[in-house]
Design an enzyme around this catalytic site. Structure first.
Site, PDB file in Angstrom:
ATOM      1  N   LYS A 170       0.841  -1.210   0.000  1.00  0.00           N
ATOM      2  CA  LYS A 170       0.000   0.000   0.000  1.00  0.00           C
ATOM      3  C   LYS A 170       0.871   1.254   0.000  1.00  0.00           C
ATOM      4  CE  LYS A 170      -4.280  -1.064  -0.354  1.00  0.00           C
ATOM      5  NZ  LYS A 170      -4.828  -2.186   0.272  1.00  0.00           N
TER       6      LYS A 170
ATOM      7  N   LYS B  14      -3.715 -12.194  -8.200  1.00  0.00           N
ATOM      8  CA  LYS B  14      -5.012 -12.647  -7.686  1.00  0.00           C
ATOM      9  C   LYS B  14      -6.173 -11.805  -8.240  1.00  0.00           C
ATOM     10  CE  LYS B  14      -5.047  -9.704  -3.610  1.00  0.00           C
ATOM     11  NZ  LYS B  14      -5.388  -9.498  -2.239  1.00  0.00           N
TER      12      LYS B  14
ATOM     13  N   LYS C 213     -10.237  -6.211  -7.203  1.00  0.00           N
ATOM     14  CA  LYS C 213     -10.842  -5.030  -7.833  1.00  0.00           C
ATOM     15  C   LYS C 213      -9.823  -3.948  -8.149  1.00  0.00           C
ATOM     16  CE  LYS C 213     -14.438  -4.389  -4.927  1.00  0.00           C
ATOM     17  NZ  LYS C 213     -15.130  -5.647  -4.754  1.00  0.00           N
TER      18      LYS C 213
END
Ligand code: TYM
Length: 333
Positions: free
Chosen positions: A113, A196, A199
């Protein structure tokens, strides 16, 4: 096997996708009849990205609707919204006193992140695993149904629970472990050839539970492949392997073997392969999809579920917090 305590949740960021379903919700549905289960909507966790208030509420509602559409039974399990429990931020704060910068900075999801949103590396992001530990150990869970991507967070939950026990010389928290009914934790691949299903890589990378058959066909027709095998028994490219993995999750073993053989002898036609996989995805998701609309229209039901869930979850969380406060030395006069 005796009944265990199970806790798990999903961040409300929009519609649930196949990764959420296979990694988490499909296990919730089975576990609710076998164990004492607490399933929730992790709305505090979604605040790290500063959603606007209207979107946040809509997303929480959507996860609730989709949980119910997938078969979560509010009579069998405790189904609640994380921010309805004041005990969670309290435990989070208590655990934060024994969580260290160094260990938090080393967490893979934090590093990722920090790389992808360099302008918003907030303290909530750093202490995300502490909040997640609080969610889990507040009910003294031993099993946590999650996908492979959450494994490190579970390790942290064990660390924080054990540290609290040691610090205050009490056995308040048992150790929670990640769980899946299959042999191992799963990672559902995305459609765009990368990692993976997620979204954050765009809507074309995911199959949502709510996607119409037409949309699933369209997304599958755009799923990334390669130019095809030219020599027998070559190893599939990562993008094609992803599609085989998806087929392994939703189609029959016979069908998977059929396409694997055709790949091995270079006669596979990706168009047919993807069309066939699209139809299996459509059928696999149909039972949940068909219920979403009716449940979404039933506001009375949603309100009842949330109120009942809040009451049951608070009863459990309040007991644990009482023990923690006493252990720490907050005592009444
Ligand atoms: P979240 O909201 O990103 O994902 C929710 C659940 O879906 C699983 N999942 C996947 N599993 C397999 N393959 C995929 N492609 C895939 N994508 C998502 C995730 O592993 C997860 O189980 N931090 C958590 C939410 C949370 C939580 C908790 C979970 C907050 N507190 C306490 C368990 C217990 C998260 O962000 O998951």
């Amino acid at each position: 096997m005796g009944k265990e305590i199970i806790v798990s949740g999903i961040r409300p960021t929009g519609n649930l996708h196949l990764g959420n379903y296979l990694g988490a919700v499909s296990n919730f549905v089975k576990m609710q009849h076998e164990h004492h289960c607490f399933f929730f909507i992790a709305d505090y966790h979604s605040l790290t990205t500063h959603p606007n208030p209207a979107d946040l509420h809509q997303n929480v509602r959507q996860v609730l609707v989709e949980y119910l559409a997938c078969g979560l039974d509010p009579e069998a399990c405790t189904l609640y919204i994380q921010s309805d429990l004041p005990q969670i931020p309290e435990l989070y704060m208590l655990l934060n006193m024994h969580a260290y910068m160094g260990e938090l900075e080393r967490v893979a999801s934090f590093k990722e992140k920090a790389r992808t949103q360099p302008n918003n590396i907030n303290a909530g992001l750093l202490t995300y695993p502490v909040l997640m530990a609080a969610d889990i150990i507040i009910h003294k869970a031993t099993k946590v149904p999650v996908g492979k991507d959450q494994e490190q967070h579970l390790e942290m939950a064990r660390t924080f629970g054990n540290r609290f026990n040691r610090m205050y010389q009490q056995e308040i928290f048992p150790e929670p472990y990640a769980f899946n009914y299959g042999k191992e934790l799963i990672k559902v691949p995305g459609l765009q050839g990368g990692g993976k299903m997620s979204k954050s890589d765009g809507d074309n990378n995911v199959i949502n539970l709510i996607d119409s058959p037409e949309l699933i066909r369209k997304k599958m027709s755009r799923a990334v492949t390669d130019t095809g095998p030219t020599e027998p028994n070559t190893i599939p490219s990562p993008a094609v392997q992803n599609l085989f993995d998806l087929m392994g999750l939703v189609s029959s073993q016979d069908k998977l073997s059929h396409y694997q053989e055709r790949y091995a002898n270079c006669s596979i036609r990706y168009g047919d392969f993807k069309k066939d996989l699209a139809e299996d995805l459509i059928n696999y998701l149909a039972p949940a999809r068909e219920k979403i609309e009716a449940i979404s229209a039933n506001n009375t039901l949603l309100k009842q579920v949330v109120e009942r869930g809040k009451e049951k979850a608070i009863a459990s969380a309040a007991k644990t917090i009482k023990e923690c406060r006493e252990a720490i030395g907050f005592r009444s006069f």
